[in-house]
Structures are given as C-alpha cells and as structure tokens.
Scaffold this motif. Structure first.
Motif, mmCIF file in Angstrom:
data_model
loop_
_atom_site.group_PDB
_atom_site.id
_atom_site.type_symbol
_atom_site.label_atom_id
_atom_site.label_comp_id
_atom_site.label_asym_id
_atom_site.label_seq_id
_atom_site.Cartn_x
_atom_site.Cartn_y
_atom_site.Cartn_z
ATOM 1 N N HIS A 179 2.093 4.554 -3.411
ATOM 2 C CA HIS A 179 2.291 6.004 -3.384
ATOM 3 C C HIS A 179 3.704 6.371 -3.836
ATOM 4 O O HIS A 179 3.903 7.360 -4.549
ATOM 5 C CB HIS A 179 2.012 6.532 -1.973
ATOM 6 N N ALA A 221 0.843 -1.200 0.000
ATOM 7 C CA ALA A 221 0.000 0.000 0.000
ATOM 8 C C ALA A 221 0.879 1.250 0.000
ATOM 9 O O ALA A 221 0.613 2.218 -0.716
ATOM 10 C CB ALA A 221 -0.922 -0.009 1.215
ATOM 11 N N CYS A 265 -5.176 2.053 3.689
ATOM 12 C CA CYS A 265 -5.247 2.350 2.259
ATOM 13 C C CYS A 265 -6.332 1.477 1.640
ATOM 14 O O CYS A 265 -6.387 0.281 1.895
ATOM 15 C CB CYS A 265 -3.923 2.032 1.566
ATOM 16 N N SER A 268 -0.273 4.323 4.127
ATOM 17 C CA SER A 268 -0.431 5.760 4.009
ATOM 18 C C SER A 268 -1.498 6.199 4.957
ATOM 19 O O SER A 268 -2.446 5.514 5.181
ATOM 20 C CB SER A 268 -0.845 6.122 2.616
ATOM 21 N N HIS A 303 -8.518 10.367 -0.815
ATOM 22 C CA HIS A 303 -7.917 9.124 -0.341
ATOM 23 C C HIS A 303 -7.053 9.387 0.900
ATOM 24 O O HIS A 303 -7.170 8.708 1.923
ATOM 25 C CB HIS A 303 -7.076 8.524 -1.466
ATOM 26 N N HIS A 314 -7.149 3.128 -4.763
ATOM 27 C CA HIS A 314 -5.908 3.129 -5.555
ATOM 28 C C HIS A 314 -6.235 2.891 -7.036
ATOM 29 O O HIS A 314 -5.687 3.550 -7.920
ATOM 30 C CB HIS A 314 -4.949 2.037 -5.056
HETATM 31 ZN ZN LIG Z 1 -3.078 4.667 -0.464
#
Ligand SMILES: [Zn+2]
Length: 259
Positions: free
Chosen positions: A151, A147, A189, A259, A216, A194
C-alpha cells in the motif's frame, strides 16, 4: 547500547558522541516500532523506561527521545504520571481511519491507472510474489510487513510526497488496529486482491482499480473483530528479544504493516 541479539559490533561501526546517540535512538525506534507493528508488543502494553533502558542498554535520555518520536507517530501514548503505553485506538477511530484509507487509496490507484506508464509496477509485482511466499511459509512478521508495504509503494508511485507521508501515518495507525482487533489465524491482506489491483492499474482501468481497492480495504476492515477490544498481556523483555534464525533481531527496521 545494544539491540537484543544484535549482529557483532564490527559489522555496524558506530560514530562517536552525538552521532552514536542519534544512531542509538534511530535503531531503538525502528526495533521497537517493528515489534509493535509485528504484533509482538500488544496495544495497551506499558513501556516502563527502566525496562527499556535495561533491554537496550542505554540511558533514560535516549529512551525518552525514542518514546517522544513514537508518540509523534501515534504509535504510543504518553500519559502524565503514568508513563508510556502502546496506543490502543478505539473501535470508532478504527472505523474512521479505514474510511479515510478507502478515500485516499482509491485516489492513489485512480491516479496511477490514469498515468501512461507504470515503471514501478514490475518491482511491486515481484514484491507481491514475496508476500505470497512469506504467507505460505507462515512467516507472519515478514508477510505483514510486505502486505503493508504494498500500500505504501503504491502511494510512493504517485510521486506525491504529501500524499505518501500522510498515508504512511494512516497505514501505521491501521497496523496498530490490526494488532488490537485481528482474529488470530486470519490474514488481513489478500495477495490475490493485491495482484488484481495491479492488473487494473496496468490496464488503465481506473474505475475498476478504484473499486477493487475500496473492496479490498473494506474486506480488511471486516476481518477485524471490532466488538472485542481486550488486549492480551505482553512480556516486554521476551517480545523485544526475539531470536531469529540468523541470530539477529527479527527485522527491527520499522514501518511495514498490515492493512
Ligand atoms: Zn492490502
């Protein structure tokens, strides 16, 4: 040195002298930072040099260099006369860092969506599938790492090294914040989100990509319990000596975060 439950020595030949020490430092740094990112060693945990020497089978000089590196990455704090502790970012700093991530990552997806080609996109999409599978199997450490990697991969796709390095540091910081403030049983996440972000980038819809990324990250921040900063105690030897199904340290290799 030995990593706890490391693979047999003949699979990882060591260079002699200085190189061996450097390799020890790198391996321990990756293993220890992995344990922090994967929440096995909680924020606020004391990291006594003597314990780390025993756990990793190396001398203090090696451990001190590792601790210096981790401090540079802001993963740990070195407090004079007290020693090393896994960093415990405050609620205020946590909110600030998430706000910074929203600014940086909105810019990342905007610039990616404006690019005419997205040669990186299929690889990242496949990785999101892996992320979903890890989540389904309950493989939390792997899931958290993937996850976070999502990013970082988007940042890497901009091919802006300064941006990528900066985001790496900020994502690392949020990983610690997740370790400190997450609510057990929640995922920070969303795999679905995503994929939506990737779709918007692929369609060149930069306004939507930017909005989705902001939402998000706001959602990630909202899942944290930012009023309760009580860290749980960590049994260091146990946390750094995980036995994975393959009998090797469970993914000691660094970085990748939630994240
Ligand atoms: Zn994320």
């Amino acid at each position: 040195m030995h990593l706890p439950d490391a693979p047999p020595a003949n699979t990882t030949p060591q260079a002699p002298g200085h190189h061996a020490e450097e390799s020890d430092e790198s391996s321990i740094q990756k293993h220890l930072s992995g344990a922090i990112y994967e929440h096995r060693v909680r924020p606020g945990t004391k990291l006594p040099e003597a314990d780390l020497c025993r756990i990793y089978g190396v001398n203090r000089g090696v451990i001190r260099k590792v601790l210096d590196r981790l401090a540079t990455d802001q993963l740990i704090e070195l407090i004079p006369n007290r020693g090393a502790f896994v960093a415990r970012p405050s609620v205020e700093l946590t909110r600030d860092v998430y706000a910074l991530r929203r600014i940086l990552e909105a810019g990342v997806v905007r610039s990616l969506a404006k690019a005419p080609f997205h040669p990186w996109l299929e690889d990242v999409r496949q990785q999101v599938d892996e992320e979903r599978e890890a989540n389904r199997l309950g493989d939390t450490g792997h899931y958290i790492r993937l996850a976070g990697k999502f990013h970082l991969d988007l940042a890497a796709a901009t091919r802006n090294t300064a941006l990528e390095q900066h985001l790496k540091r900020v994502v690392s910081q949020t990983s610690l914040m997740v370790a400190l403030y997450d609510v057990p049983g929640t995922n920070t996440c969303s795999v679905h989100e995503h994929l939506e972000i990737l779709q918007a980038i692929e369609a060149g819809d930069y306004n939507r990509a930017e909005r989705l990324m902001e939402e998000h990250l706001l959602g990630c921040e909202r899942q944290l319990r930012l009023s309760d900063d009580e860290a749980q105690a960590t049994d260091l030897a146990k946390a750094l000596n995980p036995v994975s199904p393959r009998g090797v340290p469970s993914r000691p290799n660094g970085m990748q975060i939630a994240s």
